[in-house]
Design a protein around this motif. Structure first.
Motif, PDB file in Angstrom:
ATOM      1  N   THR A 260      -0.316   7.033   3.403  1.00 26.98           N
ATOM      2  CA  THR A 260      -0.491   6.881   4.848  1.00 26.98           C
ATOM      3  C   THR A 260      -1.850   6.293   5.218  1.00 26.98           C
ATOM      4  O   THR A 260      -2.218   6.288   6.388  1.00 26.98           O
ATOM      5  CB  THR A 260      -0.342   8.257   5.527  1.00 26.98           C
ATOM      6  OG1 THR A 260      -1.299   9.170   4.967  1.00 26.98           O
ATOM      7  CG2 THR A 260       1.056   8.809   5.317  1.00 26.98           C
TER       8      THR A 260
ATOM      9  N   SER B 255       1.739  -4.443   8.609  1.00 24.21           N
ATOM     10  CA  SER B 255       2.784  -3.406   8.521  1.00 24.21           C
ATOM     11  C   SER B 255       4.170  -3.986   8.772  1.00 24.21           C
ATOM     12  O   SER B 255       4.863  -3.622   9.721  1.00 24.21           O
ATOM     13  CB  SER B 255       2.494  -2.279   9.514  1.00 24.21           C
ATOM     14  OG  SER B 255       1.228  -1.720   9.278  1.00 24.21           O
TER      15      SER B 255
ATOM     16  N   ASP C 102      -4.780   3.157   5.492  1.00 21.41           N
ATOM     17  CA  ASP C 102      -4.690   1.823   6.084  1.00 21.41           C
ATOM     18  C   ASP C 102      -5.751   0.897   5.486  1.00 21.41           C
ATOM     19  O   ASP C 102      -6.416   0.166   6.212  1.00 21.41           O
ATOM     20  CB  ASP C 102      -4.852   1.914   7.605  1.00 21.41           C
ATOM     21  CG  ASP C 102      -4.424   0.628   8.307  1.00 21.41           C
ATOM     22  OD1 ASP C 102      -3.570  -0.096   7.758  1.00 21.41           O
ATOM     23  OD2 ASP C 102      -4.951   0.327   9.395  1.00 21.41           O
TER      24      ASP C 102
ATOM     25  N   PRO D 117       4.188  -1.392   3.892  1.00 20.79           N
ATOM     26  CA  PRO D 117       4.096   0.018   3.461  1.00 20.79           C
ATOM     27  C   PRO D 117       5.195   0.333   2.453  1.00 20.79           C
ATOM     28  O   PRO D 117       6.367   0.518   2.816  1.00 20.79           O
ATOM     29  CB  PRO D 117       4.268   0.792   4.773  1.00 20.79           C
ATOM     30  CG  PRO D 117       5.070  -0.118   5.645  1.00 20.79           C
ATOM     31  CD  PRO D 117       4.715  -1.519   5.256  1.00 20.79           C
TER      32      PRO D 117
ATOM     33  N   GLU E  35       0.840  -1.202   0.000  1.00 19.72           N
ATOM     34  CA  GLU E  35       0.000   0.000   0.000  1.00 19.72           C
ATOM     35  C   GLU E  35       0.867   1.241   0.000  1.00 19.72           C
ATOM     36  O   GLU E  35       1.851   1.325   0.749  1.00 19.72           O
ATOM     37  CB  GLU E  35      -0.941   0.013   1.206  1.00 19.72           C
ATOM     38  CG  GLU E  35      -1.890   1.218   1.213  1.00 19.72           C
ATOM     39  CD  GLU E  35      -2.914   1.148   2.329  1.00 19.72           C
ATOM     40  OE1 GLU E  35      -3.750   2.057   2.421  1.00 19.72           O
ATOM     41  OE2 GLU E  35      -2.866   0.182   3.104  1.00 19.72           O
ATOM     42  N   GLN E  36       0.475   2.200  -0.824  1.00 17.35           N
ATOM     43  CA  GLN E  36       1.148   3.489  -0.868  1.00 17.35           C
ATOM     44  C   GLN E  36       0.453   4.483   0.046  1.00 17.35           C
ATOM     45  O   GLN E  36      -0.729   4.336   0.358  1.00 17.35           O
ATOM     46  CB  GLN E  36       1.183   4.024  -2.306  1.00 17.35           C
ATOM     47  CG  GLN E  36       1.923   3.154  -3.295  1.00 17.35           C
ATOM     48  CD  GLN E  36       1.954   3.756  -4.673  1.00 17.35           C
ATOM     49  OE1 GLN E  36       1.559   4.910  -4.875  1.00 17.35           O
ATOM     50  NE2 GLN E  36       2.426   2.989  -5.654  1.00 17.35           N
TER      51      GLN E  36
ATOM     52  N   SER F  65       5.589   2.961   0.777  1.00 15.52           N
ATOM     53  CA  SER F  65       6.055   4.342   0.813  1.00 15.52           C
ATOM     54  C   SER F  65       7.400   4.431   1.535  1.00 15.52           C
ATOM     55  O   SER F  65       8.230   5.295   1.226  1.00 15.52           O
ATOM     56  CB  SER F  65       5.030   5.234   1.511  1.00 15.52           C
ATOM     57  OG  SER F  65       3.826   5.259   0.782  1.00 15.52           O
TER      58      SER F  65
ATOM     59  N   LEU G 137       7.647  -1.964   9.680  1.00 14.75           N
ATOM     60  CA  LEU G 137       7.330  -0.599  10.090  1.00 14.75           C
ATOM     61  C   LEU G 137       8.261  -0.184  11.232  1.00 14.75           C
ATOM     62  O   LEU G 137       8.416  -0.923  12.204  1.00 14.75           O
ATOM     63  CB  LEU G 137       5.874  -0.498  10.536  1.00 14.75           C
ATOM     64  CG  LEU G 137       5.318   0.911  10.745  1.00 14.75           C
ATOM     65  CD1 LEU G 137       5.250   1.663   9.422  1.00 14.75           C
ATOM     66  CD2 LEU G 137       3.935   0.851  11.379  1.00 14.75           C
TER      67      LEU G 137
END
Length: 393
Positions: free
Chosen positions: A73, A227, A75, A269, A70-71, A271, A230
């Motif tokens: 912020t 995540s 969820d 994530p 996923e790009q 990103s 993270l």
């Protein structure tokens, strides 16, 4: 020369054992059904539209791992993961959580109330009026209403439940157990001890190995990893290739060792860890399925939603169905390394979108732009007026 007449079925000898497939036939565990493609046992992800996306299996095949990237912020991937965990607890599966405390279970969505109006308006058809179709399509149910209703399998109960994000999963509805694994090292629990040389990933694999080896052959296990890598959940050392890649390789080995008991869903994530990095590409190769969620930017000029009323119900439904992001399919889980799921190869060329609502959950469908005003049926400014004035009878 043979004197046996052709086109004659030879009966089995008295006392001859039955074929192995018939001898091993047994009742499947709750929430498990055979794949319509190859008969492999599959389980639901808790999201009906995602089940239909997985290479035609109608669910996530056991012994496979799904990576959701996923790009941004948002969820959305975390919500898909909660559906996956809630479905497992309702079905009576053993759910293993990585990186989060046991209180994470209070964030799981609750079961949605059955729609009495739709059930009353559409009574079940009589047995003699039931349309005869192939057994592999009959098990899938109606894909058009799969996102809004509960899919059932007549031979083994409910396959995919319907959840409501506005509710929380009650303990009475949970038939399974949530097993939190050892901590992966969030900073709030303090820095990692220098004397400890055991990797948290090795502890997770050891935990899974122990649970799988001591459980019954018909017991289903689900691994939930939200995540991954993270920084607020994992030690900085966990991002090293020497840590994360052996973990995914060991997880893949467990999935192949227990192909009828274990599934896993991981969120990442991108990103923070873009797909252009070599580490992420290796992580994708070690997973059986990879999909990517790209949230669309919010429109600040959009008008606020109207207050809830009977007249604005249809407008609210259209707003919930509006696409909130794009979905890319990079890899789909197949039956074996030689291939499979060929009917779903067109998904790689299509542009898919997803939308999220509290009652319908996550819905995946083909992305299409709304018609622009003044094109294909829309009247351009001043065009309709001129036509009316030029008509004479």
């Amino acid at each position: 020369m043979s004197f046996v007449k052709r086109n004659t079925v030879l009966s089995a000898r008295p006392g001859r054992p039955l074929p192995q497939a018939a001898a091993e036939k047994q009742q499947l565990a709750p929430g498990i059904r055979p794949s319509p493609l190859d008969g492999r046992p599959t389980t639901s992800t808790g999201t009906a539209s995602l089940d239909q996306l997985l290479a035609g299996h109608g669910g996530l095949p056991l012994g496979t791992c799904l990576l959701i990237e996923e790009q941004g912020t948002t969820d959305f991937s975390g919500i898909v993961l909660r559906y996956y965990a809630a479905e497992g607890l309702v079905q009576g599966h053993q759910v293993h959580l990585v990186g989060f405390p046991p209180e994470w279970r209070h964030q799981l969505p609750g079961l949605a109330a059955p729609d009495k109006k739709s059930n009353a308006a559409q009574p079940p058809p009589a047995p003699e009026e039931k349309m005869k179709i192939a057994w592999r399509y009959e098990a899938l149910g109606n894909s058009a209403t799969a996102g809004a209703s509960t899919r059932t399998d007549g031979a083994n109960g409910t396959f995919c439940h319907s959840f409501d994000l506005a509710k929380r999963l009650s303990p009475s509805a949970c038939k399974g157990t949530l097993h939190p694994t050892s901590s992966t090292g969030p900073p709030m629990l303090g820095p990692r001890s220098r004397s400890s040389t055991t990797s948290p990933f090795r502890a997770i694999i050891a935990h899974l190995q122990t649970k799988l080896s001591t459980s019954a052959p018909t017991e289903i296990h689900r691994l939930v990893i939200p995540s991954l890598l993270l920084p607020t959940l994992y030690f900085p050392e966990c991002t090293q290739p020497s840590e994360i890649l052996p973990f995914l390789h060991s997880l893949r080995a467990l999935l192949r060792q227990y192909p009828t008991q274990l599934t896993a869903v991981i969120t990442l994530p991108i990103s923070l860890f873009p797909r252009s990095a070599g580490l992420v590409r290796w992580m994708e190769l070690l997973c059986d399925g990879v999909i990517e969620l790209i949230p669309l930017p919010a429109n600040p000029a959009a008008p606020p939603p109207p207050p809830p009323s009977s007249s604005s119900k249809s407008a609210a439904d259209k707003q919930d169905q509006a696409p909130q992001g794009l979905l890319k399919v990079h890899t789909l889980p197949v039956y074996h390394e030689k291939g499979g799921g060929g009917a779903a190869t067109s998904l790689f060329r299509e542009t898919l979108a997803f939308s999220l609502s509290a009652s319908r959950g996550l819905t995946i469908k083909e992305f299409s732009l709304p018609p622009v005003e003044g094109e294909e049926g829309g009247e351009r400014p001043g065009e309709g007026k001129g036509k009316e004035e030029g008509i004479e009878f």
